[in-house]
Design a protein around this motif. Sequence first.
Motif, PDB file in Angstrom:
ATOM      1  N   ARG A  43       0.858  -1.184   0.000  1.00 42.79           N
ATOM      2  CA  ARG A  43       0.000   0.000   0.000  1.00 42.79           C
ATOM      3  C   ARG A  43       0.892   1.230   0.000  1.00 42.79           C
ATOM      4  NH1 ARG A  43      -5.055   1.401   0.419  1.00 42.79           N
ATOM      5  NH2 ARG A  43      -5.791  -0.666   0.951  1.00 42.79           N
ATOM      6  N   GLN A  44       0.467   2.232  -0.763  1.00 40.86           N
ATOM      7  CA  GLN A  44       1.121   3.528  -0.802  1.00 40.86           C
ATOM      8  C   GLN A  44       0.455   4.413   0.250  1.00 40.86           C
ATOM      9  OE1 GLN A  44       3.574   3.843  -3.071  1.00 40.86           O
ATOM     10  NE2 GLN A  44       4.139   5.921  -2.544  1.00 40.86           N
ATOM     11  N   VAL A  45       1.226   4.994   1.150  1.00 46.97           N
ATOM     12  CA  VAL A  45       0.695   5.853   2.209  1.00 46.97           C
ATOM     13  C   VAL A  45       0.797   7.308   1.745  1.00 46.97           C
ATOM     14  CG1 VAL A  45       0.991   6.536   4.621  1.00 46.97           C
ATOM     15  CG2 VAL A  45       1.385   4.197   3.956  1.00 46.97           C
ATOM     16  N   ARG A  46      -0.157   8.126   2.154  1.00 45.96           N
ATOM     17  CA  ARG A  46      -0.158   9.541   1.774  1.00 45.96           C
ATOM     18  C   ARG A  46       1.112  10.225   2.267  1.00 45.96           C
ATOM     19  NH1 ARG A  46      -4.679  11.475  -0.376  1.00 45.96           N
ATOM     20  NH2 ARG A  46      -4.077  13.568   0.197  1.00 45.96           N
ATOM     21  N   PRO A  47       1.615  11.231   1.559  1.00 45.58           N
ATOM     22  CA  PRO A  47       2.883  11.877   1.938  1.00 45.58           C
ATOM     23  C   PRO A  47       2.813  12.659   3.251  1.00 45.58           C
ATOM     24  CG  PRO A  47       1.897  12.963   0.026  1.00 45.58           C
ATOM     25  CD  PRO A  47       1.085  11.741   0.296  1.00 45.58           C
ATOM     26  N   GLU A  48       1.618  13.077   3.685  1.00 46.40           N
ATOM     27  CA  GLU A  48       1.524  13.833   4.933  1.00 46.40           C
ATOM     28  C   GLU A  48       1.453  12.934   6.179  1.00 46.40           C
ATOM     29  OE1 GLU A  48      -0.580  14.432   2.259  1.00 46.40           O
ATOM     30  OE2 GLU A  48      -2.650  14.371   2.924  1.00 46.40           O
ATOM     31  N   ILE A  49       1.585  11.619   5.984  1.00 43.69           N
ATOM     32  CA  ILE A  49       1.552  10.647   7.084  1.00 43.69           C
ATOM     33  C   ILE A  49       2.930  10.018   7.242  1.00 43.69           C
ATOM     34  CG2 ILE A  49       0.483   8.499   7.903  1.00 43.69           C
ATOM     35  CD1 ILE A  49      -1.511  10.768   7.717  1.00 43.69           C
ATOM     36  N   ALA A  50       3.394   9.914   8.503  1.00 41.44           N
ATOM     37  CA  ALA A  50       4.673   9.268   8.796  1.00 41.44           C
ATOM     38  C   ALA A  50       4.411   7.979   9.564  1.00 41.44           C
ATOM     39  CB  ALA A  50       5.555  10.195   9.632  1.00 41.44           C
ATOM     40  N   LEU A  51       5.180   6.937   9.261  1.00 46.90           N
ATOM     41  CA  LEU A  51       5.052   5.653   9.952  1.00 46.90           C
ATOM     42  C   LEU A  51       6.339   5.358  10.705  1.00 46.90           C
ATOM     43  CD1 LEU A  51       3.426   3.575   7.078  1.00 46.90           C
ATOM     44  CD2 LEU A  51       2.278   4.533   9.051  1.00 46.90           C
ATOM     45  N   GLU A  52       6.197   4.897  11.946  1.00 46.46           N
ATOM     46  CA  GLU A  52       7.356   4.530  12.757  1.00 46.46           C
ATOM     47  C   GLU A  52       7.157   3.111  13.263  1.00 46.46           C
ATOM     48  OE1 GLU A  52       7.577   7.365  15.895  1.00 46.46           O
ATOM     49  OE2 GLU A  52       7.866   9.059  14.531  1.00 46.46           O
ATOM     50  N   GLN A  53       8.229   2.312  13.178  1.00 47.92           N
ATOM     51  CA  GLN A  53       8.151   0.922  13.622  1.00 47.92           C
ATOM     52  C   GLN A  53       9.120   0.717  14.779  1.00 47.92           C
ATOM     53  OE1 GLN A  53       8.943  -1.810  10.480  1.00 47.92           O
ATOM     54  NE2 GLN A  53       8.120  -3.559  11.581  1.00 47.92           N
TER      55      GLN A  53
ATOM     56  N   ARG B 171       5.595  -2.999  16.989  1.00 52.14           N
ATOM     57  CA  ARG B 171       4.422  -2.142  16.839  1.00 52.14           C
ATOM     58  C   ARG B 171       4.698  -1.086  15.778  1.00 52.14           C
ATOM     59  NH1 ARG B 171       2.469  -0.364  22.717  1.00 52.14           N
ATOM     60  NH2 ARG B 171       3.982   1.245  22.245  1.00 52.14           N
ATOM     61  N   VAL B 172       3.638  -0.671  15.109  1.00 51.47           N
ATOM     62  CA  VAL B 172       3.742   0.390  14.101  1.00 51.47           C
ATOM     63  C   VAL B 172       2.880   1.550  14.577  1.00 51.47           C
ATOM     64  CG1 VAL B 172       3.276   1.018  11.701  1.00 51.47           C
ATOM     65  CG2 VAL B 172       4.092  -1.270  12.233  1.00 51.47           C
ATOM     66  N   MET B 173       3.470   2.748  14.575  1.00 52.27           N
ATOM     67  CA  MET B 173       2.750   3.963  14.967  1.00 52.27           C
ATOM     68  C   MET B 173       2.525   4.822  13.725  1.00 52.27           C
ATOM     69  SD  MET B 173       2.156   3.907  18.215  1.00 52.27           S
ATOM     70  CE  MET B 173       1.724   5.599  18.514  1.00 52.27           C
ATOM     71  N   VAL B 174       1.339   5.402  13.638  1.00 52.98           N
ATOM     72  CA  VAL B 174       0.993   6.297  12.537  1.00 52.98           C
ATOM     73  C   VAL B 174       0.987   7.713  13.092  1.00 52.98           C
ATOM     74  CG1 VAL B 174      -0.760   6.880  10.827  1.00 52.98           C
ATOM     75  CG2 VAL B 174      -0.422   4.501  11.481  1.00 52.98           C
ATOM     76  N   LYS B 175       1.753   8.606  12.467  1.00 49.47           N
ATOM     77  CA  LYS B 175       1.869   9.990  12.941  1.00 49.47           C
ATOM     78  C   LYS B 175       1.539  10.958  11.816  1.00 49.47           C
ATOM     79  CE  LYS B 175       4.478   8.802  16.671  1.00 49.47           C
ATOM     80  NZ  LYS B 175       4.359   9.086  18.012  1.00 49.47           N
TER      81      LYS B 175
ATOM     82  N   PHE C 188      -6.769  11.526   8.055  1.00 49.22           N
ATOM     83  CA  PHE C 188      -6.054  10.487   7.304  1.00 49.22           C
ATOM     84  C   PHE C 188      -5.221   9.571   8.198  1.00 49.22           C
ATOM     85  CE2 PHE C 188      -6.537  13.046   3.287  1.00 49.22           C
ATOM     86  CZ  PHE C 188      -7.290  12.069   2.633  1.00 49.22           C
ATOM     87  N   THR C 189      -4.831  10.043   9.397  1.00 45.94           N
ATOM     88  CA  THR C 189      -4.075   9.149  10.287  1.00 45.94           C
ATOM     89  C   THR C 189      -4.936   7.973  10.735  1.00 45.94           C
ATOM     90  OG1 THR C 189      -4.635  10.477  12.239  1.00 45.94           O
ATOM     91  CG2 THR C 189      -2.532  10.939  11.165  1.00 45.94           C
ATOM     92  N   GLY C 190      -6.203   8.228  11.067  1.00 44.29           N
ATOM     93  CA  GLY C 190      -7.107   7.150  11.459  1.00 44.29           C
ATOM     94  C   GLY C 190      -7.365   6.182  10.316  1.00 44.29           C
ATOM     95  N   LEU C 191      -7.568   6.720   9.120  1.00 44.52           N
ATOM     96  CA  LEU C 191      -7.785   5.883   7.949  1.00 44.52           C
ATOM     97  C   LEU C 191      -6.562   5.011   7.665  1.00 44.52           C
ATOM     98  CD1 LEU C 191      -9.388   5.121   5.347  1.00 44.52           C
ATOM     99  CD2 LEU C 191      -8.188   7.005   4.253  1.00 44.52           C
ATOM    100  N   THR C 192      -5.384   5.626   7.680  1.00 41.03           N
ATOM    101  CA  THR C 192      -4.150   4.904   7.391  1.00 41.03           C
ATOM    102  C   THR C 192      -3.909   3.810   8.413  1.00 41.03           C
ATOM    103  OG1 THR C 192      -3.239   6.914   6.415  1.00 41.03           O
ATOM    104  CG2 THR C 192      -1.682   5.172   6.966  1.00 41.03           C
ATOM    105  N   ARG C 193      -4.148   4.118   9.685  1.00 46.40           N
ATOM    106  CA  ARG C 193      -3.952   3.121  10.736  1.00 46.40           C
ATOM    107  C   ARG C 193      -4.874   1.923  10.520  1.00 46.40           C
ATOM    108  NH1 ARG C 193      -6.127  -0.069  14.395  1.00 46.40           N
ATOM    109  NH2 ARG C 193      -4.938  -0.379  16.275  1.00 46.40           N
ATOM    110  N   THR C 194      -6.134   2.177  10.177  1.00 46.71           N
ATOM    111  CA  THR C 194      -7.091   1.107   9.952  1.00 46.71           C
ATOM    112  C   THR C 194      -6.721   0.275   8.727  1.00 46.71           C
ATOM    113  OG1 THR C 194      -8.822   2.432  10.965  1.00 46.71           O
ATOM    114  CG2 THR C 194      -9.537   0.599   9.606  1.00 46.71           C
TER     115      THR C 194
END
Length: 178
Positions: A35-45, A49-53, A64-70
């Motif tokens: 999946r391609q994540v939107r550029p305004e969202i950062a992911l940390e592992q 665990r993976v965090m969406v910021k 979009f953070t809630g959508l991306t996390r889901t």
Amino acid sequence: MSRIGREPITVPDKVKVDIKGSQVTVTGPKGSLDRQVRPEIALEQEDGRVMVKAKDSSQRTIAFTGLTRTLINNMVIGVEKGFEKKLVVEGVGYRVEVKGDALNLNVGYSNPVHFPLPEGVSAAVEKNTLTLQAMDKELLGETAARIRAVRKPEPYKGKGIRYEDERIVRKAGKTKAK
């Protein structure tokens, strides 16, 4: 940030998550999803665990953070366990049969409807119940909706293709004039 987006995504031992820039790849026992994540969202592992910021604090980015996390959580669940949807075919003479990677639907039309299944979706039929399975929840839901659209349930007798948990609101038919 959204309440859903704040929650971490726990990654099971069998599942591997690779983050390369805005590209996320999740690999597990059932296969791999990208999946391609939107550029305004950062992911940390970190620590399994993976965090969406959110990179900024705009309302749109927070949503979009809630959508991306889901979406990423659904990918993790999909490659580990998979997803399943059941459709019920109701009507006299209505039948569904699986032939290879396609469905033949006899649902009241003069000819049977040939429905090719997309790659990654499998089907099984037991009596009048069609069970669809896939690891991609989005693809599974879209396929189930397209199958249901072949013959939507009608409100008078309830004939057609419906989801297993769907309730059809019945209408009263014509009444005989006195």
